[in-house]
Design an enzyme around this catalytic site. Sequence first.
Site, PDB file in Angstrom:
ATOM      1  N   TYR B 130       0.847  -1.189   0.000  1.00 18.13           N
ATOM      2  CA  TYR B 130       0.000   0.000   0.000  1.00 18.13           C
ATOM      3  C   TYR B 130       0.884   1.241   0.000  1.00 18.13           C
ATOM      4  O   TYR B 130       1.808   1.353   0.799  1.00 18.13           O
ATOM      5  CB  TYR B 130      -0.889   0.021   1.252  1.00 18.13           C
ATOM      6  CG  TYR B 130      -1.943   1.110   1.165  1.00 18.13           C
ATOM      7  CD1 TYR B 130      -3.205   0.831   0.649  1.00 18.13           C
ATOM      8  CD2 TYR B 130      -1.654   2.414   1.551  1.00 18.13           C
ATOM      9  CE1 TYR B 130      -4.165   1.838   0.521  1.00 18.13           C
ATOM     10  CE2 TYR B 130      -2.600   3.423   1.432  1.00 18.13           C
ATOM     11  CZ  TYR B 130      -3.856   3.122   0.914  1.00 18.13           C
ATOM     12  OH  TYR B 130      -4.795   4.124   0.791  1.00 18.13           O
ATOM     13  N   GLN B 191     -10.864   0.106   1.159  1.00 17.01           N
ATOM     14  CA  GLN B 191     -11.344  -0.728   0.046  1.00 17.01           C
ATOM     15  C   GLN B 191     -10.186  -1.404  -0.692  1.00 17.01           C
ATOM     16  O   GLN B 191     -10.312  -2.528  -1.179  1.00 17.01           O
ATOM     17  CB  GLN B 191     -12.243   0.078  -0.913  1.00 17.01           C
ATOM     18  CG  GLN B 191     -11.603   1.305  -1.569  1.00 17.01           C
ATOM     19  CD  GLN B 191     -11.704   2.570  -0.726  1.00 17.01           C
ATOM     20  OE1 GLN B 191     -11.867   2.533   0.489  1.00 17.01           O
ATOM     21  NE2 GLN B 191     -11.577   3.721  -1.382  1.00 17.01           N
ATOM     22  N   ASN B 214      -3.360   5.670   6.321  1.00 15.41           N
ATOM     23  CA  ASN B 214      -4.069   6.413   7.374  1.00 15.41           C
ATOM     24  C   ASN B 214      -4.808   5.438   8.304  1.00 15.41           C
ATOM     25  O   ASN B 214      -4.692   4.225   8.177  1.00 15.41           O
ATOM     26  CB  ASN B 214      -5.009   7.461   6.750  1.00 15.41           C
ATOM     27  CG  ASN B 214      -6.132   6.818   5.931  1.00 15.41           C
ATOM     28  OD1 ASN B 214      -6.452   5.643   6.106  1.00 15.41           O
ATOM     29  ND2 ASN B 214      -6.713   7.579   5.036  1.00 15.41           N
ATOM     30  N   SER B 237       6.312   7.917  15.141  1.00 20.21           N
ATOM     31  CA  SER B 237       7.709   7.473  15.191  1.00 20.21           C
ATOM     32  C   SER B 237       8.543   8.318  16.149  1.00 20.21           C
ATOM     33  O   SER B 237       8.079   9.328  16.654  1.00 20.21           O
ATOM     34  CB  SER B 237       8.297   7.503  13.788  1.00 20.21           C
ATOM     35  OG  SER B 237       8.361   8.836  13.343  1.00 20.21           O
ATOM     36  N   GLN B 259      13.482  14.118  12.955  1.00 18.06           N
ATOM     37  CA  GLN B 259      12.405  13.232  13.380  1.00 18.06           C
ATOM     38  C   GLN B 259      11.140  14.034  13.664  1.00 18.06           C
ATOM     39  O   GLN B 259      10.041  13.668  13.250  1.00 18.06           O
ATOM     40  CB  GLN B 259      12.832  12.464  14.635  1.00 18.06           C
ATOM     41  CG  GLN B 259      11.897  11.349  15.000  1.00 18.06           C
ATOM     42  CD  GLN B 259      11.769  10.344  13.890  1.00 18.06           C
ATOM     43  OE1 GLN B 259      12.713  10.059  13.175  1.00 18.06           O
ATOM     44  NE2 GLN B 259      10.567   9.835  13.699  1.00 18.06           N
ATOM     45  N   HIS B 262       8.398  15.019  10.986  1.00 12.58           N
ATOM     46  CA  HIS B 262       7.489  14.034  10.383  1.00 12.58           C
ATOM     47  C   HIS B 262       6.034  14.293  10.738  1.00 12.58           C
ATOM     48  O   HIS B 262       5.144  14.156   9.917  1.00 12.58           O
ATOM     49  CB  HIS B 262       7.847  12.616  10.846  1.00 12.58           C
ATOM     50  CG  HIS B 262       8.884  11.950  10.002  1.00 12.58           C
ATOM     51  ND1 HIS B 262       8.695  11.701   8.676  1.00 12.58           N
ATOM     52  CD2 HIS B 262      10.132  11.494  10.285  1.00 12.58           C
ATOM     53  CE1 HIS B 262       9.788  11.109   8.180  1.00 12.58           C
ATOM     54  NE2 HIS B 262      10.675  10.985   9.146  1.00 12.58           N
ATOM     55  N   GLU B 327      12.298   3.778  18.013  1.00 11.57           N
ATOM     56  CA  GLU B 327      12.422   3.374  16.613  1.00 11.57           C
ATOM     57  C   GLU B 327      13.865   3.600  16.130  1.00 11.57           C
ATOM     58  O   GLU B 327      14.474   2.711  15.570  1.00 11.57           O
ATOM     59  CB  GLU B 327      11.448   4.217  15.795  1.00 11.57           C
ATOM     60  CG  GLU B 327      11.423   3.891  14.329  1.00 11.57           C
ATOM     61  CD  GLU B 327      10.558   4.861  13.538  1.00 11.57           C
ATOM     62  OE1 GLU B 327      10.191   5.923  14.088  1.00 11.57           O
ATOM     63  OE2 GLU B 327      10.270   4.562  12.366  1.00 11.57           O
ATOM     64  N   HIS B 328      14.373   4.811  16.351  1.00 10.38           N
ATOM     65  CA  HIS B 328      15.749   5.149  15.981  1.00 10.38           C
ATOM     66  C   HIS B 328      16.522   5.461  17.248  1.00 10.38           C
ATOM     67  O   HIS B 328      16.091   6.300  18.040  1.00 10.38           O
ATOM     68  CB  HIS B 328      15.792   6.398  15.095  1.00 10.38           C
ATOM     69  CG  HIS B 328      14.921   6.340  13.889  1.00 10.38           C
ATOM     70  ND1 HIS B 328      13.648   6.864  13.865  1.00 10.38           N
ATOM     71  CD2 HIS B 328      15.130   5.800  12.656  1.00 10.38           C
ATOM     72  CE1 HIS B 328      13.114   6.665  12.665  1.00 10.38           C
ATOM     73  NE2 HIS B 328      13.983   6.023  11.918  1.00 10.38           N
ATOM     74  N   ASP B 361      17.200   6.529   6.653  1.00 13.14           N
ATOM     75  CA  ASP B 361      15.884   6.684   6.015  1.00 13.14           C
ATOM     76  C   ASP B 361      15.960   6.467   4.517  1.00 13.14           C
ATOM     77  O   ASP B 361      15.012   5.976   3.907  1.00 13.14           O
ATOM     78  CB  ASP B 361      15.345   8.101   6.254  1.00 13.14           C
ATOM     79  CG  ASP B 361      14.839   8.294   7.658  1.00 13.14           C
ATOM     80  OD1 ASP B 361      14.679   7.293   8.370  1.00 13.14           O
ATOM     81  OD2 ASP B 361      14.603   9.458   8.054  1.00 13.14           O
ATOM     82  N   GLU B 415      -3.302 -37.417  27.118  1.00 10.80           N
ATOM     83  CA  GLU B 415      -4.103 -36.250  26.730  1.00 10.80           C
ATOM     84  C   GLU B 415      -5.490 -36.642  26.237  1.00 10.80           C
ATOM     85  O   GLU B 415      -6.251 -35.803  25.763  1.00 10.80           O
ATOM     86  CB  GLU B 415      -3.347 -35.433  25.665  1.00 10.80           C
ATOM     87  CG  GLU B 415      -2.093 -34.778  26.238  1.00 10.80           C
ATOM     88  CD  GLU B 415      -1.453 -33.736  25.314  1.00 10.80           C
ATOM     89  OE1 GLU B 415      -1.839 -33.664  24.133  1.00 10.80           O
ATOM     90  OE2 GLU B 415      -0.582 -32.995  25.805  1.00 10.80           O
ATOM     91  N   HIS B 420      -5.008 -40.381  18.027  1.00 15.11           N
ATOM     92  CA  HIS B 420      -3.579 -40.108  17.864  1.00 15.11           C
ATOM     93  C   HIS B 420      -2.767 -41.369  18.233  1.00 15.11           C
ATOM     94  O   HIS B 420      -1.845 -41.759  17.511  1.00 15.11           O
ATOM     95  CB  HIS B 420      -3.129 -38.942  18.760  1.00 15.11           C
ATOM     96  CG  HIS B 420      -3.499 -37.578  18.244  1.00 15.11           C
ATOM     97  ND1 HIS B 420      -4.798 -37.175  18.030  1.00 15.11           N
ATOM     98  CD2 HIS B 420      -2.722 -36.518  17.889  1.00 15.11           C
ATOM     99  CE1 HIS B 420      -4.807 -35.933  17.580  1.00 15.11           C
ATOM    100  NE2 HIS B 420      -3.555 -35.501  17.492  1.00 15.11           N
TER     101      HIS B 420
END
Lengths: 429, 429
Positions: B130, B191, B214, B237, B259, B262, B327-328, B361, B415, B420
């Site tokens: 995506y 969708q 999103n 992030s 950072q 963003h 994250e970083h 990045d 069991e 089995h």
Amino acid sequence: MIKVIDMRDDKKGDIYGRLPDRISMDDSSIMKTVGEVISSVRQKGDEALMEYASRFDNVKLTAETMRVSKEEIAEAYSRVDGELIEVIRKAKANIEAFHAKQKENSWFSSEKDGVILGQLYRPMEIVGVYVPGGTAAYPSSVLMNVVPAKVAGVPKVVMVTPPKKEGINPAVLVAANEAGVDEIYRIGGAQAVAALAFGTESIPKVDKIVGPGNIYVATAKRMVYGYCDIDAVAGPSEITVVADETANPCFVAADMLSQAEHDVMASAILITTSERLAEEVKKELEKQASRLSRKEIIEKSLENYGAIIITESLEKAMEVANRIAPEHLELCVQEPFSLLGSVRNAGAIFLGNYSSEPLGDYFAGPNHVLPTSGTARFFSPLNVGDFIKKSSIISYSAKALGSVKDDVIRFAEAEGLTAHANAIRIRFE
Amino acid sequence: MIKVIDMRDDKKGDIYGRLPDRISMDDSSIMKTVGEVISSVRQKGDEALMEYASRFDNVKLTAETMRVSKEEIAEAYSRVDGELIEVIRKAKANIEAFHAKQKENSWFSSEKDGVILGQLYRPMEIVGVYVPGGTAAYPSSVLMNVVPAKVAGVPKVVMVTPPKKEGINPAVLVAANEAGVDEIYRIGGAQAVAALAFGTESIPKVDKIVGPGNIYVATAKRMVYGYCDIDAVAGPSEITVVADETANPCFVAADMLSQAEHDVMASAILITTSERLAEEVKKELEKQASRLSRKEIIEKSLENYGAIIITESLEKAMEVANRIAPEHLELCVQEPFSLLGSVRNAGAIFLGNYSSEPLGDYFAGPNHVLPTSGTARFFSPLNVGDFIKKSSIISYSAKALGSVKDDVIRFAEAEGLTAHANAIRIRFE
């Protein structure tokens, strides 16, 4: 009872739509109930856990009795057959040996002057294992869920299982202790999942929750995903046997029945190039089922989700098997290893007439927590890597950064991220 | 603007509760909307996709125009700066080289007579990527999501991106083509996720969906999880810089700002043993931010989620960093490699004063799709293994099964799974 589908004239060879779909979307009413349980545990902690134990399990718990004591574990050993304890130990050793082979090392590489790149592997710090109560409390599952985490190096594994008046199944306690579980708590249901995800006064917050559970437990796991990690989504399980005329109908039927006895939703499918085998397996299924203790479950499972499929070639049989993407795939053919290159989707692959599926469930060593309901297209068996995080490593010298700085600045500016460009540029001003 | 927290007198050293929580539970109203979109796509296929494109994106689509043509991709090249195309190619080569090192082999082992165990690794067959529309359509993200799948050996990678009157960002089309995307479709939102998960007349059903989106896209991915695999849940992030008195305040501030630009929810944190550095970074942040194009976002981010933390030792600084699980993580200290053994939780680790975060990045090669919002406790960077399934392999000879049959039967019977036990016993009758 079981249906026979002859695909020899079916040129498309598409099995989809001829076998029922066994995955279903989340039930929104269950999500609402579970959402309330999670909120309550997040707000009230232990108090909520005690309320739910009283309401759902009819057991009075205190912060003290919530944790299973060393004495209870010691006592469990006295209540389990000594030979079973030995079998549990042997199985654990096999599982440990196999999973130890999955362990990987952190690595570095330096191919350009002044540049080191790599990956740092680290185990998670705390893992929670859910063990269902009732008849589905399997000691083998405890081993399969706990051992990979321990082999990965997870320092603390916490087990939860629903409180019961009669106490926890002693074989489960023995398996937990043998596998190396560090703490055991008497909590169950969605509330136990919430407690592990968020922590309470008594229950530690974990990095990952694994282990099977009912629909409330499974839904709670999905809802807390992101606050912690969870294992793959598990649905009804299945076996697909690919067999030629050299297969033993009696063995094939027995293995199909061992899958069918799990659950009325379980699916046992034979795909064969031999019409004779198809007929003999059908007869054997009926004969053997009649003398098995779980025959009612077996009959419903075979009726609704079982099938014997006849194909014109083994190549076509493998195509159909790959479409099914079974949890367990048995290759009962003359040269099973020659078919391995055709397997694209399967949880565990059993080769030859003596690699019976229950061998994998209990003893061989590979994990029995496998992708179900066709999810072998994208999921893997539970493994050591599921409890390891990989951190990327980047080290550039001033000179190395200088040699690529214009490229990085150009890319950042093309994306409109001027502070990114600034961070590189400012180092050379 | 940014707050300074002095932890030198804080013996507990617990940063939790002093930094705001940035993860939140699913919004049930969004789940309801998304659930309706998913149902509609499952029922009506392409028709639903065309309706949503008309309603949400104000674009008329047909089954033919849904797919981006070769001519459009060729035309995109003519609209992108030639030097940027070269940078995209260099970045792609670096990403490919790093990810190629992550590839692992299937393996077998035979330690007991008649027993072969192992794992068969296979790539997924179709993966969907995506790519958001609007300003968040980053060519670098296209490379980071597509290249690992291609290195894994995925034969078909399908990209989806929202239809727009003005057409798709040409740099995104160039990046997609360079990375080896096989098909591109002009669909977006929940969708598009539903179409990839279930397939329509035009859109192939995929094994895994990756890529940012999103809240509707993210929710749809969670809801289809199990029908296909998805990538890790992404939240806001962050960067955490651990620095001693040898760090350059100007570089540290610049990296924190890269950072912060963003997102207003992004978090930039400095942990340092040097009070002087803390003060200088604070001044640099203000000075540099004032001349950056995204300064409004930056100021909000620093105000709400930024922090400068002073600790008494680097050891304590690493403890705090591990609690944050950033994250970083930048290690701007005299001997950065000596701190590597103390890192337990981090997405990507940048060592030394010239390993600036934007380098990772765009260009160095490791993935920029990283665990965010503290999920580095349990998630890893996107990697080749995310597109590979591992099947267990079990092969026992008759003799090998014979030597363990009693153990397997005992475990199965303990069991209560008699079918089995029967499957093993029947082979020796």
